[in-house]
Design a protein around this motif. Structure first.
Motif, mmCIF file in Angstrom:
data_model
loop_
_atom_site.group_PDB
_atom_site.id
_atom_site.type_symbol
_atom_site.label_atom_id
_atom_site.label_comp_id
_atom_site.label_asym_id
_atom_site.label_seq_id
_atom_site.Cartn_x
_atom_site.Cartn_y
_atom_site.Cartn_z
ATOM 1 N N SER A 83 -18.526 2.356 4.184
ATOM 2 C CA SER A 83 -19.289 1.786 3.073
ATOM 3 C C SER A 83 -20.607 2.520 2.822
ATOM 4 N N ALA A 84 -20.780 3.690 3.399
ATOM 5 C CA ALA A 84 -22.023 4.455 3.253
ATOM 6 C C ALA A 84 -22.258 4.873 1.809
ATOM 7 N N THR A 85 -23.517 4.934 1.438
ATOM 8 C CA THR A 85 -23.866 5.572 0.174
ATOM 9 C C THR A 85 -23.952 7.072 0.435
ATOM 10 N N ILE A 86 -23.698 7.852 -0.605
ATOM 11 C CA ILE A 86 -23.626 9.303 -0.436
ATOM 12 C C ILE A 86 -24.698 9.982 -1.268
ATOM 13 N N ILE A 87 -25.445 10.855 -0.597
ATOM 14 C CA ILE A 87 -26.438 11.696 -1.254
ATOM 15 C C ILE A 87 -25.911 13.121 -1.202
ATOM 16 N N VAL A 88 -25.743 13.736 -2.359
ATOM 17 C CA VAL A 88 -25.348 15.134 -2.410
ATOM 18 C C VAL A 88 -26.620 15.966 -2.247
ATOM 19 N N PHE A 89 -26.608 16.855 -1.255
ATOM 20 C CA PHE A 89 -27.765 17.668 -0.877
ATOM 21 C C PHE A 89 -27.361 19.120 -1.049
ATOM 22 N N THR A 90 -27.886 19.786 -2.093
ATOM 23 C CA THR A 90 -27.341 21.082 -2.467
ATOM 24 C C THR A 90 -28.343 21.975 -3.166
ATOM 25 N N CYS A 91 -28.001 23.240 -3.238
ATOM 26 C CA CYS A 91 -28.759 24.194 -4.058
ATOM 27 C C CYS A 91 -28.197 24.227 -5.479
ATOM 28 N N HIS A 92 -27.011 23.666 -5.674
ATOM 29 C CA HIS A 92 -26.326 23.662 -6.975
ATOM 30 C C HIS A 92 -26.752 22.445 -7.781
ATOM 31 N N CYS A 93 -27.928 22.485 -8.366
ATOM 32 C CA CYS A 93 -28.457 21.319 -9.079
ATOM 33 C C CYS A 93 -28.298 21.445 -10.585
ATOM 34 N N ASP A 94 -27.191 22.010 -11.022
ATOM 35 C CA ASP A 94 -26.917 22.129 -12.442
ATOM 36 C C ASP A 94 -26.330 20.820 -12.971
ATOM 37 N N ALA A 95 -26.282 20.678 -14.277
ATOM 38 C CA ALA A 95 -25.807 19.442 -14.904
ATOM 39 C C ALA A 95 -24.356 19.125 -14.531
ATOM 40 N N THR A 96 -23.534 20.134 -14.426
ATOM 41 C CA THR A 96 -22.123 19.915 -14.092
ATOM 42 C C THR A 96 -21.980 19.322 -12.693
ATOM 43 N N THR A 97 -22.692 19.884 -11.723
ATOM 44 C CA THR A 97 -22.637 19.365 -10.353
ATOM 45 C C THR A 97 -23.185 17.947 -10.300
ATOM 46 N N PHE A 98 -24.282 17.712 -11.006
ATOM 47 C CA PHE A 98 -24.885 16.377 -11.048
ATOM 48 C C PHE A 98 -23.906 15.357 -11.616
ATOM 49 N N GLN A 99 -23.315 15.651 -12.757
ATOM 50 C CA GLN A 99 -22.384 14.716 -13.394
ATOM 51 C C GLN A 99 -21.128 14.505 -12.536
ATOM 52 N N ARG A 100 -20.615 15.574 -11.965
ATOM 53 C CA ARG A 100 -19.419 15.449 -11.121
ATOM 54 C C ARG A 100 -19.725 14.613 -9.880
ATOM 55 N N SER A 101 -20.892 14.834 -9.274
ATOM 56 C CA SER A 101 -21.285 14.073 -8.086
ATOM 57 C C SER A 101 -21.322 12.584 -8.378
ATOM 58 N N LEU A 102 -22.008 12.219 -9.447
ATOM 59 C CA LEU A 102 -22.119 10.804 -9.801
ATOM 60 C C LEU A 102 -20.771 10.236 -10.219
ATOM 61 N N GLY A 103 -19.997 11.020 -10.952
ATOM 62 C CA GLY A 103 -18.670 10.569 -11.385
ATOM 63 C C GLY A 103 -17.731 10.286 -10.223
ATOM 64 N N LEU A 104 -17.879 11.023 -9.143
ATOM 65 C CA LEU A 104 -17.033 10.822 -7.960
ATOM 66 C C LEU A 104 -17.554 9.724 -7.040
ATOM 67 N N GLY A 105 -18.772 9.229 -7.319
ATOM 68 C CA GLY A 105 -19.279 8.101 -6.537
ATOM 69 C C GLY A 105 -20.511 8.353 -5.703
ATOM 70 N N ALA A 106 -21.131 9.529 -5.825
ATOM 71 C CA ALA A 106 -22.382 9.761 -5.097
ATOM 72 C C ALA A 106 -23.486 8.908 -5.724
ATOM 73 N N ALA A 107 -24.437 8.502 -4.911
ATOM 74 C CA ALA A 107 -25.551 7.693 -5.402
ATOM 75 C C ALA A 107 -26.659 8.562 -5.977
ATOM 76 N N ARG A 108 -26.861 9.738 -5.388
ATOM 77 C CA ARG A 108 -27.951 10.620 -5.801
ATOM 78 C C ARG A 108 -27.601 12.065 -5.505
ATOM 79 N N LEU A 109 -28.366 12.952 -6.137
ATOM 80 C CA LEU A 109 -28.303 14.374 -5.848
ATOM 81 C C LEU A 109 -29.730 14.831 -5.556
ATOM 82 N N VAL A 110 -29.910 15.507 -4.426
ATOM 83 C CA VAL A 110 -31.221 16.024 -4.028
ATOM 84 C C VAL A 110 -31.068 17.525 -3.800
ATOM 85 N N SER A 111 -31.991 18.284 -4.342
ATOM 86 C CA SER A 111 -31.965 19.730 -4.177
ATOM 87 C C SER A 111 -32.489 20.125 -2.798
#
Length: 131
Positions: A83-111
């Protein structure tokens, strides 16, 4: 005398194929004292899924690229494993990665280029929103 109860630490699972990143984020999280702790570290998707199932962390900090493996594709599997929330932690902070991350269920994206305080704040905020 009032009885004060301390909240248990936020349990964090780190998933990144770069050992230097794992060590740095571990040191950052451990600098927060008793508020959060690293429950485990994984360098592959298989390890991440196994640890998510067994450790049941509060928050998963997930890299996008796991040595050629698509980290974002793991998000639905991780969400079904725990039941963990997921934070995507990446150098790929483009709009596509952001939208895909949230669409798949990540809570946030941090560069990875953001100050460490940004990642710590995201961990606290996502743990608070899930609890």
């Amino acid at each position: 005398m009032p009885c004060l109860t301390l909240a248990p630490p936020i349990e964090v699972l780190l998933v990144d194929d770069q050992r230097a990143i794992l060590a740095g984020v571990r040191a950052l999280v451990e600098s927060e004292g008793e508020t959060m702790r690293i429950s485990g570290c994984a360098t592959t998707g298989r390890q991440a899924l196994d640890l998510a199932r067994s450790l049941q962390p509060d928050v998963i900090v997930l890299d996008v690229d796991l040595d050629g493996e698509d980290g974002l594709a793991l998000i639905p599997h991780l969400r079904s494993a725990c039941s963990a929330t997921i934070i995507v932690f990446t150098c790929h902070c483009d709009a596509t990665t952001f939208q895909r991350s949230l669409g798949l269920g990540a809570a946030r994206l941090v560069s990875k280029t953001d100050p460490g305080a940004e990642l710590l704040a995201a961990i606290v905020a996502t743990a608070d929103s899930s609890g």
